[in-house]
Structure formats: C-alpha cells, structure tokens
Design an enzyme around this catalytic site. Structure first.
Site, short mmCIF file in Angstrom:
data_model
loop_
_atom_site.label_atom_id
_atom_site.label_comp_id
_atom_site.label_asym_id
_atom_site.label_seq_id
_atom_site.Cartn_x
_atom_site.Cartn_y
_atom_site.Cartn_z
N HIS A 294 0.85 -1.20 0.00
CA HIS A 294 0.00 0.00 0.00
C HIS A 294 0.89 1.24 0.00
CE1 HIS A 294 -3.46 2.52 0.65
NE2 HIS A 294 -2.97 2.97 1.80
N GLU A 305 2.98 -0.61 7.90
CA GLU A 305 2.91 -1.71 6.94
C GLU A 305 4.15 -2.59 7.03
OE1 GLU A 305 1.66 -2.68 2.31
OE2 GLU A 305 2.08 -0.60 2.89
N LYS A 326 3.25 3.46 -5.78
CA LYS A 326 2.77 4.84 -5.58
C LYS A 326 3.90 5.84 -5.69
CE LYS A 326 -1.34 3.88 -2.72
NZ LYS A 326 -1.21 2.42 -2.56
N HIS A 331 -0.97 8.56 -5.15
CA HIS A 331 -2.00 7.76 -4.47
C HIS A 331 -3.37 8.03 -5.10
CE1 HIS A 331 -4.27 5.58 -1.68
NE2 HIS A 331 -4.03 6.24 -0.56
N PHE A 390 -8.63 5.01 5.33
CA PHE A 390 -9.14 5.71 6.50
C PHE A 390 -10.31 4.93 7.10
CE2 PHE A 390 -7.83 10.43 5.66
CZ PHE A 390 -6.51 10.07 5.79
#
Length: 404
Positions: A294, A305, A326, A331, A390
C-alpha cells in the site's frame, strides 16, 4: 485489464513506464494552487474520453465515471468478452470510489452560490453518487447481474475486486467487471488533505515527492485514475478461449479498530488482513513470492505496513521483494487498490517486479527489500497486493500466475 493513470491510459504503456521508474507526479494544472500548501499531484494528462463517450454522456457524467468507462472498455476489449442476452444476468459490476463525483459537487456548489438554487442541474444527484460508475458501466455493457460499489476510502478498489471474487465463488455471477475509480484533484480535496498535513509539500521537486519507505518522506501525493479487471469463473473462461493473465486466489479484509485516520502503529490490523487473504487462498505465508505494498509515503503508514509484513512473513520478510508503485503514480485513493492489482497481475505474468523509486535514504524502521530504483526480473508465481484506508479498513488480494 484496463486503466487510466498519471502514467497513461493504456495498460501496457503504463506498465512500461512504471518499470522504467518514470514518475507521473507533476505540478497541478487543474486549478490555481496559490493558496494551497501542496501544489503537486498525479494528474491524468491527455485524457480523451470523447473517443469512448458521446457529447451527451460527457455532459451528464463526472470525471470519475468517465475514467471508469474508459478503463472498463479497455478491460472488456482485453478480455474479448461481450455480454449476450442469454448470459447478461450472470454478468455483474462492482466498482469502488472513495469520493464519487467530487468534481461535479464542487462545480455545482460554486454555481449555486453564484446564481442561486434554481440553477442546480436536475442531473446533479446522478453525477455525484459513488455507485454511478458501476451503474454507467452496467448500462454500457448490458450487465444485468449484481451491481454494487464499495466506498471504503483507499481500499475501495481492492474491496470491490475481492467482493466480486466472492460473488463468482457463490455462483451468483460468471463474470464481474470490477475495480475502482477516483477523480479528486480539486481545490477542496487537495486543500483538505493538505490541512490534515497528509500531503507531501515537496513542490519544488514533484518527481521525487512520493518516496515510500524513505526517511525523508513527508506525506502522500494525491492522484487520480481508474483500474478495471474482468474476473471470470475459470471453466467459463476456458470454454470460450479467454486470454487469462492470472488467477485471483484469495481475498482478505480486516479492521484496525484503532483510529479514524491513523493506522495501528504495530500494523496489527493490516497483518490480520493479510493472514485472512492467505487463509482464503488456502496457503501459508511462505508461498508468497512478491508484495505490491500500500505504501503511501506517509511516515506512520509505511512504518506500520513494514511492521505488519514482519508479523505475517516472519523470518522470510527480509527476503521478500516489495514494490511501492505509488512512488510513481501517486495515491489514487479509491482506485489505488485496483490499479495496483493490475500491476501485481502483470508482475506474476511477466516475471518482472516494478521498482520503488526515490528510496534514496532508507528509513531504519523500514528495512525490507523494497526493490529500490530499478525493476527486477524474478520468477514470481504468487503475489499479494495491499490496500488500506481511513477508518481502519484493510484489503489484501492474492494473485497467482496461470499455468496454461
């Protein structure tokens, strides 16, 4: 597979640029950033939806829908599948988005303030609702099966793919058009995330701004786009001679139950999510050859992570190659999990791992193999893609190369 990203609007072009380590981040051109702290983003440049949509459709759809329709058309073309009257009820759509029609929302709100409520378009609700990407794609292709949408922040695209997988497994559908889409390069979104201190403000060096796992990372870079995959039950695909890129082997989800925006510092929620995906795939952690992380380039997120990966993969964690794509795309929020699933599929298909760029000063807390700077040729059979959002929502997907 089909995608629209800051690196281009054709999957193979995007992949080629990704593996070259090219960044799609640049200064924002969509609006005046004079009063914004963050002045950079991963904008989709040279997007030409008019080649796919007529003028009436363009007037009636938000940018997030247009991107989904373009990516979906390319994915359907790539699958060489067309929906017929006899199988329409067995073809579904599941496309996620964190914000839905934010571009239309801001435009219509500004017009209302200038000209009054009488000037609000009656089409406004149908332009902003988050499920309208799924709705339009369903109409475009005549897909009469399940028609759903995830709105799970930055995990929305990955959750949509995972839930589509479950619909096929439950024999509700044979084919699912699944993924995510997002169009949030707007004054409100960039300003709000900037005020949260979530965005990178490396405005003088946009290409180096997204730097996952690097000690000098200072936040994520907002980006936009869409990623769509065609999931198909294996025997259904084989009967029609479909081109198969990879198998979707497993899907996991889990909640941090910790904080509305911050991840668990020890990565416990992300670790549970990855373990759930492995369990669903019927495999152990040592069967994973590669991870698309991620990795948003936030100080807390990348460290959490890394901690989660160590919990799941234990002694093998340091030997496991991990890409943070990313670093090149920025993102894409609700589209990120879908676009990165496409990257993971191609990695196992082509045995080529995209790099993590801008990893110039490794963070001592982030001490794994992040495939720095250059793409790596490697025999990869099974890989995982992570997407965390989130609200503490997490999604992990496991893909395996298809043995023809």
């Amino acid at each position: 597979m089909g995608a629209v990203t800051p690196l281009g609007s054709r999957v193979e072009t995007i992949w080629d640029r990704l593996c070259q380590g090219i960044s799609g981040v640049d200064v924002i051109t969509r609006f005046d950033t004079k009063d914004h702290d963050a002045k950079i983003a991963g904008e989709v440049r040279d997007f030409a939806p008019g080649a796919y949509l007529d003028k009436r459709e363009l007037r009636r759809t938000d940018l997030f829908v247009q991107m989904a329709l373009v990516a979906a058309q390319d994915a359907v073309d790539d699958s060489k599948f067309s929906v017929s009257e006899t199988d329409a009820s067995r073809v579904g759509v599941y496309i996620g988005s964190a914000f839905g029609g934010l571009v239309a929302l801001e435009d219509v709100h500004a017009k209302m303030l200038r000209q009054g409520p009488g000037r609000i378009s009656p089409l406004f609700p149908a332009m902003v609702l988050g499920n309208l990407a799924s709705g339009h794609v369903s109409i475009r292709f005549g897909a009469q099966g399940p028609n759903n949408s995830s709105s799970t922040a930055c995990a929305a695209g990955a959750h949509s793919i995972g839930e589509a997988l479950h619909l096929i497994r439950r024999d509700v559908a044979d084919v699912m058009i699944a993924g995510g889409t997002e169009a949030v390069i707007t004054p409100l979104a960039v300003g709000a995330f900037g005020n949260m201190k979530a965005l990178s403000t490396r405005n003088d060096d946009p290409k180096a701004a997204s730097r996952p796992f690097d000690r000098e990372r200072d936040g994520f870079v907002m980006a936009e786009g869409a990623g769509i995959l065609i999931l198909e039950e294996l025997q259904h695909a084989l009967r029609r001679g479909a081109p198969i890129h990879a198998e979707v082997l497993g899907y996991g989800s889990a909640s941090d139950a910790h904080h509305i925006t911050a991840p668990c510092p020890d990565g416990a929620g992300a670790a549970r999510c990855m373990l759930n995906a492995l369990r669903d795939a019927g495999m152990s952690a040592d069967g994973i050859d590669y991870i698309n992380a991620h990795a948003t380039s936030t100080p807390a997120g990348d460290a959490a992570e890394t901690a989660a990966l160590k919990q799941v993969f234990k002694a093998n964690a340091h030997a496991l190659p991990i890409s943070a794509t990313k670093s090149m795309t920025g993102h894409l929020l609700g589209a990120a999990g879908a676009v990165e699933s496409i990257f993971t599929v191609i990695a196992v298909r082509d045995k080529l791992l995209p790099p993590t760029i801008n990893l110039d000063t490794p963070d001592p807390e982030c001490d794994l193999d992040y495939v720095p700077h250059k793409a790596r040729h490697m025999a990869v059979r099974t890989a995982m893609s992570n997407a965390f959002g989130f609200g503490g929502t997490n999604a992990s997907l496991v893909f395996r190369s298809y043995a023809r």
